[in-house]
Design a protein around this motif. Structure first.
Motif, PDB file in Angstrom:
ATOM      1  N   GLU A   1       2.499  12.189   7.586  1.00 18.89           N
ATOM      2  CA  GLU A   1       2.769  11.023   6.732  1.00 18.89           C
ATOM      3  C   GLU A   1       3.812  10.118   7.383  1.00 18.89           C
ATOM      4  N   ALA A   2       4.837  10.729   7.979  1.00 20.74           N
ATOM      5  CA  ALA A   2       5.869   9.934   8.648  1.00 20.74           C
ATOM      6  C   ALA A   2       5.271   9.146   9.810  1.00 20.74           C
ATOM      7  N   GLU A   3       4.356   9.775  10.568  1.00 17.21           N
ATOM      8  CA  GLU A   3       3.697   9.105  11.688  1.00 17.21           C
ATOM      9  C   GLU A   3       2.833   7.945  11.185  1.00 17.21           C
ATOM     10  N   ILE A   4       2.140   8.154  10.063  1.00 19.28           N
ATOM     11  CA  ILE A   4       1.271   7.116   9.497  1.00 19.28           C
ATOM     12  C   ILE A   4       2.093   5.916   9.044  1.00 19.28           C
ATOM     13  N   ILE A   5       3.216   6.178   8.381  1.00 17.80           N
ATOM     14  CA  ILE A   5       4.089   5.084   7.933  1.00 17.80           C
ATOM     15  C   ILE A   5       4.627   4.310   9.136  1.00 17.80           C
ATOM     16  N   LYS A   6       4.989   5.044  10.182  1.00 12.89           N
ATOM     17  CA  LYS A   6       5.484   4.419  11.409  1.00 12.89           C
ATOM     18  C   LYS A   6       4.381   3.578  12.045  1.00 12.89           C
ATOM     19  N   ARG A   7       3.161   4.120  12.072  1.00 15.99           N
ATOM     20  CA  ARG A   7       2.027   3.415  12.660  1.00 15.99           C
ATOM     21  C   ARG A   7       1.719   2.149  11.864  1.00 15.99           C
ATOM     22  N   ASP A   8       1.760   2.243  10.541  1.00 14.60           N
ATOM     23  CA  ASP A   8       1.518   1.068   9.696  1.00 14.60           C
ATOM     24  C   ASP A   8       2.493  -0.058  10.037  1.00 14.60           C
TER      25      ASP A   8
END
Length: 221
Positions: A172-179
């Protein structure tokens, strides 16, 4: 030429939905994300500094990306070699945003994508399809979902495919960063096209999303 653009952030369901829509309406499916992942994989395998635009240009000249159907599955090939599994690795996932933000990479791949769409009816998914690649698409969709739901999808996908995976919290942290990175990059940032139909897939099954999109497609075909 008839075309459907499906955009949205990571793990919003756009690739899975695009494949099913392509199969249902006998359209050519173009996985643009896989193309950027293929270039990223080539950089990693050849130990190319992804922050060096000159070396990235060399990779673009040396790499030929193609797609091949294997039953119901679409394989991604680099210079004829199947890399469908390798491009989904954690290392590629963590670096693809930087590669896809490079202007020369985007220009080269967008040119390829537009060439395909000019010759055959397609459904294409990505982050800038409706805004940059196919601004005149017959239909544009923008799929969204909460970061937690998207993380759960990515986590379950990794387990199902027997791939290495981070914890749900790390994903989830990676996804938020990617967004954040995709939405704020200088070239072709992730954004909804003004004429795109937005759909929140958080509480919908894949079949339900396909059914809703099909209603729009049927209304214009």
């Amino acid at each position: 030429m008839f075309s459907i653009a499906i955009d949205g952030p990571a793990a919003s369901g756009k690739s899975t939905v695009a494949k099913l829509i392509a199969k249902k309406y006998q359209l050519t499916y173009i996985d643009t994300g896989a193309m950027y992942r293929a270039i990223t994989l080539a950089c990693l395998l050849n130990k190319i500094n992804i922050n060096d635009p000159h070396r990235l240009g060399e990779i673009l000249q040396a790499v030929k990306i193609s797609f091949e159907m294997d039953g119901d599955q679409q394989k991604v090939l680099i210079n004829g070699h199947d890399v469908s599994q390798e491009i989904r690795s954690m290392e590629v996932t963590q670096n693809v945003s930087k590669v896809s933000a490079n202007l020369s990479v985007r220009q080269a791949l967008v040119k390829q994508q537009q060439a395909i769409a000019s010759e055959e009816a397609v459904v294409m998914d990505g982050r800038d399809i409706g805004t940059v690649v196919l601004p005149d698409a017959s239909l544009k969709f923008y799929l969204v979902a909460s970061s937690l739901v998207r993380a759960q999808r990515r986590y379950e996908e990794n387990l199902t495919k027997g791939m290495e995976t981070q914890s749900l919290e790390e994903i989830e942290a990676e996804i938020i960063k990617r967004d954040h990175y995709d939405s704020n990059r200088q070239h072709s940032p992730l954004q909804k096209a003004e004429d795109a139909i937005e759909m929140d897939t958080s509480d919908l099954s894949i079949d339900q999303v396909v059914e809703k999109l099909s209603d729009y497609i049927d209304s214009i075909k």
